[in-house]
Design a protein around this motif. Structure first.
Motif, PDB file in Angstrom:
ATOM      1  N   SER A 208       0.835  -1.195   0.000  1.00  0.00           N
ATOM      2  CA  SER A 208       0.000   0.000   0.000  1.00  0.00           C
ATOM      3  C   SER A 208       0.874   1.251   0.000  1.00  0.00           C
ATOM      4  O   SER A 208       1.910   1.290   0.650  1.00  0.00           O
ATOM      5  CB  SER A 208      -0.889  -0.032   1.243  1.00  0.00           C
ATOM      6  N   LEU A 209       0.425   2.254  -0.735  1.00  0.00           N
ATOM      7  CA  LEU A 209       1.088   3.558  -0.721  1.00  0.00           C
ATOM      8  C   LEU A 209       0.053   4.626  -0.406  1.00  0.00           C
ATOM      9  O   LEU A 209      -1.151   4.363  -0.403  1.00  0.00           O
ATOM     10  CB  LEU A 209       1.803   3.837  -2.050  1.00  0.00           C
ATOM     11  N   LEU A 210       0.545   5.814  -0.134  1.00  0.00           N
ATOM     12  CA  LEU A 210      -0.329   6.964   0.083  1.00  0.00           C
ATOM     13  C   LEU A 210      -0.149   7.916  -1.089  1.00  0.00           C
ATOM     14  O   LEU A 210       0.980   8.297  -1.409  1.00  0.00           O
ATOM     15  CB  LEU A 210       0.009   7.666   1.400  1.00  0.00           C
ATOM     16  N   LEU A 211      -1.236   8.266  -1.733  1.00  0.00           N
ATOM     17  CA  LEU A 211      -1.233   9.178  -2.874  1.00  0.00           C
ATOM     18  C   LEU A 211      -1.847  10.498  -2.444  1.00  0.00           C
ATOM     19  O   LEU A 211      -2.953  10.512  -1.891  1.00  0.00           O
ATOM     20  CB  LEU A 211      -2.058   8.589  -4.025  1.00  0.00           C
ATOM     21  N   THR A 212      -1.136  11.592  -2.689  1.00  0.00           N
ATOM     22  CA  THR A 212      -1.672  12.918  -2.397  1.00  0.00           C
ATOM     23  C   THR A 212      -1.874  13.655  -3.715  1.00  0.00           C
ATOM     24  O   THR A 212      -0.941  13.776  -4.514  1.00  0.00           O
ATOM     25  CB  THR A 212      -0.719  13.725  -1.492  1.00  0.00           C
ATOM     26  N   THR A 213      -3.103  14.100  -3.930  1.00  0.00           N
ATOM     27  CA  THR A 213      -3.457  14.840  -5.138  1.00  0.00           C
ATOM     28  C   THR A 213      -3.961  16.219  -4.740  1.00  0.00           C
ATOM     29  O   THR A 213      -4.335  16.449  -3.594  1.00  0.00           O
ATOM     30  CB  THR A 213      -4.580  14.134  -5.930  1.00  0.00           C
ATOM     31  N   ALA A 214      -4.019  17.106  -5.723  1.00  0.00           N
ATOM     32  CA  ALA A 214      -4.650  18.413  -5.518  1.00  0.00           C
ATOM     33  C   ALA A 214      -6.085  18.303  -6.026  1.00  0.00           C
ATOM     34  O   ALA A 214      -6.321  17.811  -7.137  1.00  0.00           O
ATOM     35  CB  ALA A 214      -3.903  19.495  -6.294  1.00  0.00           C
ATOM     36  N   GLY A 215      -7.040  18.730  -5.210  1.00  0.00           N
ATOM     37  CA  GLY A 215      -8.436  18.698  -5.614  1.00  0.00           C
ATOM     38  C   GLY A 215      -8.645  19.512  -6.890  1.00  0.00           C
ATOM     39  O   GLY A 215      -8.148  20.630  -6.995  1.00  0.00           O
ATOM     40  N   ARG A 216      -9.349  18.945  -7.851  1.00  0.00           N
ATOM     41  CA  ARG A 216      -9.528  19.589  -9.159  1.00  0.00           C
ATOM     42  C   ARG A 216     -10.342  20.874  -9.078  1.00  0.00           C
ATOM     43  O   ARG A 216     -10.207  21.738  -9.926  1.00  0.00           O
ATOM     44  CB  ARG A 216     -10.129  18.612 -10.163  1.00  0.00           C
ATOM     45  N   LYS A 217     -11.177  21.003  -8.062  1.00  0.00           N
ATOM     46  CA  LYS A 217     -11.984  22.223  -7.900  1.00  0.00           C
ATOM     47  C   LYS A 217     -11.416  23.113  -6.795  1.00  0.00           C
ATOM     48  O   LYS A 217     -11.270  24.312  -6.971  1.00  0.00           O
ATOM     49  CB  LYS A 217     -13.428  21.863  -7.569  1.00  0.00           C
ATOM     50  N   SER A 218     -11.075  22.512  -5.663  1.00  0.00           N
ATOM     51  CA  SER A 218     -10.675  23.288  -4.486  1.00  0.00           C
ATOM     52  C   SER A 218      -9.184  23.606  -4.430  1.00  0.00           C
ATOM     53  O   SER A 218      -8.790  24.563  -3.773  1.00  0.00           O
ATOM     54  CB  SER A 218     -11.034  22.503  -3.218  1.00  0.00           C
ATOM     55  N   GLY A 219      -8.361  22.757  -5.066  1.00  0.00           N
ATOM     56  CA  GLY A 219      -6.916  22.902  -4.925  1.00  0.00           C
ATOM     57  C   GLY A 219      -6.398  22.316  -3.617  1.00  0.00           C
ATOM     58  O   GLY A 219      -5.196  22.215  -3.406  1.00  0.00           O
TER      59      GLY A 219
ATOM     60  N   VAL B  35       1.701  14.806  -8.350  1.00  0.00           N
ATOM     61  CA  VAL B  35       1.241  14.200  -7.102  1.00  0.00           C
ATOM     62  C   VAL B  35       2.434  13.988  -6.168  1.00  0.00           C
ATOM     63  O   VAL B  35       3.585  14.173  -6.563  1.00  0.00           O
ATOM     64  CB  VAL B  35       0.528  12.850  -7.359  1.00  0.00           C
ATOM     65  N   VAL B  36       2.126  13.576  -4.957  1.00  0.00           N
ATOM     66  CA  VAL B  36       3.146  13.139  -4.000  1.00  0.00           C
ATOM     67  C   VAL B  36       2.747  11.738  -3.567  1.00  0.00           C
ATOM     68  O   VAL B  36       1.552  11.472  -3.330  1.00  0.00           O
ATOM     69  CB  VAL B  36       3.227  14.090  -2.783  1.00  0.00           C
ATOM     70  N   ILE B  37       3.729  10.845  -3.494  1.00  0.00           N
ATOM     71  CA  ILE B  37       3.446   9.497  -3.007  1.00  0.00           C
ATOM     72  C   ILE B  37       4.349   9.187  -1.822  1.00  0.00           C
ATOM     73  O   ILE B  37       5.476   9.680  -1.738  1.00  0.00           O
ATOM     74  CB  ILE B  37       3.590   8.417  -4.107  1.00  0.00           C
ATOM     75  N   GLN B  38       3.810   8.397  -0.910  1.00  0.00           N
ATOM     76  CA  GLN B  38       4.606   7.853   0.184  1.00  0.00           C
ATOM     77  C   GLN B  38       4.542   6.350   0.054  1.00  0.00           C
ATOM     78  O   GLN B  38       3.454   5.760   0.056  1.00  0.00           O
ATOM     79  CB  GLN B  38       4.090   8.291   1.554  1.00  0.00           C
ATOM     80  N   VAL B  39       5.708   5.757  -0.102  1.00  0.00           N
ATOM     81  CA  VAL B  39       5.821   4.301  -0.205  1.00  0.00           C
ATOM     82  C   VAL B  39       6.674   3.871   0.978  1.00  0.00           C
ATOM     83  O   VAL B  39       7.873   4.165   1.020  1.00  0.00           O
ATOM     84  CB  VAL B  39       6.464   3.882  -1.547  1.00  0.00           C
ATOM     85  N   GLY B  40       6.037   3.246   1.955  1.00  0.00           N
ATOM     86  CA  GLY B  40       6.745   2.927   3.189  1.00  0.00           C
ATOM     87  C   GLY B  40       7.159   4.225   3.865  1.00  0.00           C
ATOM     88  O   GLY B  40       6.341   5.127   4.060  1.00  0.00           O
ATOM     89  N   THR B  41       8.441   4.356   4.152  1.00  0.00           N
ATOM     90  CA  THR B  41       8.926   5.555   4.842  1.00  0.00           C
ATOM     91  C   THR B  41       9.416   6.631   3.869  1.00  0.00           C
ATOM     92  O   THR B  41       9.815   7.704   4.298  1.00  0.00           O
ATOM     93  CB  THR B  41      10.080   5.194   5.802  1.00  0.00           C
ATOM     94  N   GLU B  42       9.391   6.348   2.579  1.00  0.00           N
ATOM     95  CA  GLU B  42       9.904   7.291   1.578  1.00  0.00           C
ATOM     96  C   GLU B  42       8.770   8.092   0.929  1.00  0.00           C
ATOM     97  O   GLU B  42       7.794   7.525   0.446  1.00  0.00           O
ATOM     98  CB  GLU B  42      10.676   6.532   0.497  1.00  0.00           C
TER      99      GLU B  42
ATOM    100  N   VAL C 279       0.047   4.989 -13.798  1.00  0.00           N
ATOM    101  CA  VAL C 279       1.465   4.854 -13.503  1.00  0.00           C
ATOM    102  C   VAL C 279       1.919   6.133 -12.799  1.00  0.00           C
ATOM    103  O   VAL C 279       1.581   7.247 -13.217  1.00  0.00           O
ATOM    104  CB  VAL C 279       2.290   4.628 -14.792  1.00  0.00           C
ATOM    105  N   LEU C 280       2.658   5.943 -11.717  1.00  0.00           N
ATOM    106  CA  LEU C 280       3.191   7.053 -10.927  1.00  0.00           C
ATOM    107  C   LEU C 280       4.700   7.053 -11.113  1.00  0.00           C
ATOM    108  O   LEU C 280       5.406   6.204 -10.563  1.00  0.00           O
ATOM    109  CB  LEU C 280       2.813   6.878  -9.452  1.00  0.00           C
ATOM    110  N   ASP C 281       5.174   7.985 -11.940  1.00  0.00           N
ATOM    111  CA  ASP C 281       6.594   8.076 -12.248  1.00  0.00           C
ATOM    112  C   ASP C 281       7.246   9.049 -11.275  1.00  0.00           C
ATOM    113  O   ASP C 281       6.952  10.261 -11.324  1.00  0.00           O
ATOM    114  CB  ASP C 281       6.803   8.572 -13.688  1.00  0.00           C
ATOM    115  N   PRO C 282       8.135   8.566 -10.383  1.00  0.00           N
ATOM    116  CA  PRO C 282       8.817   9.472  -9.458  1.00  0.00           C
ATOM    117  C   PRO C 282       9.588  10.554 -10.218  1.00  0.00           C
ATOM    118  O   PRO C 282      10.176  10.295 -11.268  1.00  0.00           O
ATOM    119  CB  PRO C 282       9.767   8.568  -8.676  1.00  0.00           C
ATOM    120  N   VAL C 283       9.567  11.762  -9.665  1.00  0.00           N
ATOM    121  CA  VAL C 283      10.315  12.878 -10.220  1.00  0.00           C
ATOM    122  C   VAL C 283      11.539  13.047  -9.340  1.00  0.00           C
ATOM    123  O   VAL C 283      11.424  13.410  -8.181  1.00  0.00           O
ATOM    124  CB  VAL C 283       9.455  14.173 -10.218  1.00  0.00           C
ATOM    125  N   ARG C 284      12.693  12.756  -9.883  1.00  0.00           N
ATOM    126  CA  ARG C 284      13.927  12.803  -9.072  1.00  0.00           C
ATOM    127  C   ARG C 284      14.906  13.779  -9.637  1.00  0.00           C
ATOM    128  O   ARG C 284      14.960  14.099 -10.746  1.00  0.00           O
ATOM    129  CB  ARG C 284      14.556  11.420  -8.984  1.00  0.00           C
TER     130      ARG C 284
END
Length: 154
Positions: free
Chosen positions: A46-57, A98-105, A149-154
């Motif tokens: 499981s990961l945590l996905l953080t998005t910006a609300g399309r209406k509220s931001g 987006v921002v993702i958290q996979v485990g502690t990263e 697909v969630l491509d990390p931006v590094r």
């Protein structure tokens, strides 16, 4: 992330799961065990996905099961087979940053919808790690469930 909140209308099990994930810093909750009556337990990453609300931001957090593809991650926009796409998917269509958290990263990522052969391959992987996706596909009827697909931006 102080300006991030759990997505509204999440089922209680998802809220509990996300809280455990967040409160442990990702050391607990990155693996989820699903127990269903009359079915064997399923353990999924499981990961945590953080998005910006399309209406509220507003920044919203969603706990999701995931797979790996190369150096990227992928998630399934199933919404349990509902006839409409989940809110998080509609959010990433409006803003794929987006921002993702996979485990502690935790890392920034760019979301994209898989198509063609890539989608077919990743869908098959998803059904292998979480067999209920096959049932969700039937329930979704005409809606093709997106593979994101969630491509990390590094």
């Amino acid at each position: 992330m102080a300006d991030t909140e759990l997505a509204p209308n999440l089922p209680q099990w998802m809220k509990d799961h996300a809280e455990r994930y967040l409160s442990s810093g990702g050391t607990d909750g990155h693996i989820y065990t699903l127990s269903r009556p009359g079915a064997p337990e399923i353990t999924v990453p499981s990961l945590l996905l953080t998005t910006a609300g399309r209406k509220s931001g507003q920044r919203y957090l969603f706990p999701l099961f995931y797979g790996r593809t190369g150096g990227s991650y992928f998630v399934i926009a199933s919404k349990g087979g509902a006839p409409e796409h989940p809110g998080w998917y509609r959010n990433i269509l409006a803003n794929p940053e987006v921002v993702i958290q996979v485990g502690t990263e935790t890392m920034p990522a760019k979301a994209r919808t898989a198509t063609g052969e890539e989608r077919a391959r990743l869908w098959q992987q998803a059904v292998e790690f979480f067999p209920p996706y096959a049932d969700y596909k039937v329930k979704a009827g005409e809606r093709e469930i997106p593979v994101v697909v969630l491509d990390p931006v590094r």
